[in-house]
Every structure is written in structure tokens, then in C-alpha cells.
Write an enzyme that holds these catalytic residues in place. Structure first.
Site, PDB file in Angstrom:
ATOM      1  N   GLU A  38       0.835  -1.203   0.000  1.00 50.87           N
ATOM      2  CA  GLU A  38       0.000   0.000   0.000  1.00 50.87           C
ATOM      3  C   GLU A  38       0.872   1.256   0.000  1.00 50.87           C
ATOM      4  OE1 GLU A  38      -2.787  -0.447   3.239  1.00 50.87           O
ATOM      5  OE2 GLU A  38      -3.911  -1.969   2.112  1.00 50.87           O
ATOM      6  N   GLU A  49      -1.347 -10.335  -5.675  1.00 55.56           N
ATOM      7  CA  GLU A  49      -1.305 -11.190  -6.862  1.00 55.56           C
ATOM      8  C   GLU A  49      -0.468 -10.553  -7.969  1.00 55.56           C
ATOM      9  OE1 GLU A  49      -3.891 -10.173  -5.142  1.00 55.56           O
ATOM     10  OE2 GLU A  49      -5.580 -11.555  -5.211  1.00 55.56           O
TER      11      GLU A  49
END
Ligand code: THU
Length: 126
Positions: A38, A49
Site C-alpha cells: 500500500e 497477486e
């Protein structure tokens, strides 16, 4: 799944506190890991992913044979829409995508089931 679970503490998720880790099996039998990363500018967040797939490609992987995702939540999570498209770029429609819940139950679907009608320009006839 075990490799993904082991990577979960490395997730950088101070804003959502929603840690995700992914492991992808490549066409050379190698496993590559990713975690969500993040950013203070929230929209710059990278999902686990897509990080794992980027790591795999950087290591020379050409195809992804299987994907495992974990978030250590009660119920298994499923990859977001953007990740589904990126998974299909490298994985065949029948490639398994697994996700676990805290009870240890593993749900397995396929890349094609997650994103029917994926945009795949490389297979588009002229
Ligand atoms: N996230 C992933 O890493 N993978 C997904 O498939 C869904 C969402 C991350 C993004 C963000 O850091 C956090 O989970 C909450 O949305």
C-alpha cells in the site's frame, strides 16, 4: 498456499490493515511470492497477486500454472478484477486459483472462471 501464508507478515498494509499474500507457480516449477504494497497515496496500492506475477516475470517466468492467495481471514478471499485480468495474461483458463480461510478450508477455482471473456490480444486473429 503454505508459501503464501509464510509471506503474509511482509505485507505493507498500514492503511487498510488487510494483509494479502500470493504465491504463483511458474512454468519452470518455481514459486514466486507477492504481498500487497500500500501507499500513502492510496490509489498507488499494488495487490499481492500482481506483485507476485511481476516478481515471476522479472525472474524469467513465461507462464503461470497456479495461483495461491491468502489473507488470513475467516473466509477465503478472491482476487480483485484487475488481478483477474493480469492472472489471465499469464495463466490458461484452466489454471487453478486457490484461496484459504482461517479454518484451513481451501477453495479452488480457475483463472477462466474468475474472469470469463478476459481481454487477450495475443490470441486475437488479425
Ligand atoms: N488486495 C490484494 O492484495 N489482493 C486482492 O485480490 C484484493 C485486495 C489488497 C489491496 C489492499 O491493500 C487491501 O487488499 C485492501 O483492499
Amino acid at each position: 498456499m503454505a508459501r503464501a501464508r509464510a509471506a503474509l507478515p511482509n505485507a505493507h498494509a498500514p492503511y487498510s490493515d488487510f494483509r494479502v499474500a500470493a504465491a504463483v507457480l511458474d512454468d519452470q516449477g518455481r514459486v514466486h511470492l507477492g504481498v500487497n504494497v500500500e501507499n500513502a497515496s492510496y490509489g498507488l496500492t499494488n495487490c499481492a497477486e500482481r506483485v507476485a506475477i511481476g516478481v515471476a516475470v522479472a525472474a524469467g517466468a513465461k507462464r503461470i500454472l497456479a495461483v495461491g492467495v491468502t489473507a488470513a481471514k475467516l473466509k477465503p478471499i478472491t482476487p480483485c478484477g484487475a488481478c483477474r485480468q493480469v492472472i489471465r495474461e499469464f495463466a490458461d483458463a484452466d489454471a487453478p486459483v486457490a484461496s484459504d480461510g482461517l479454518d484451513g478450508r481451501i477453495v479452488v477455482t480457475t483463472a477462466g472462471e474468475l474472469l470469463p471473456g478476459a481481454f487477450l490480444s495475443l490470441t486475437q486473429p488479425d
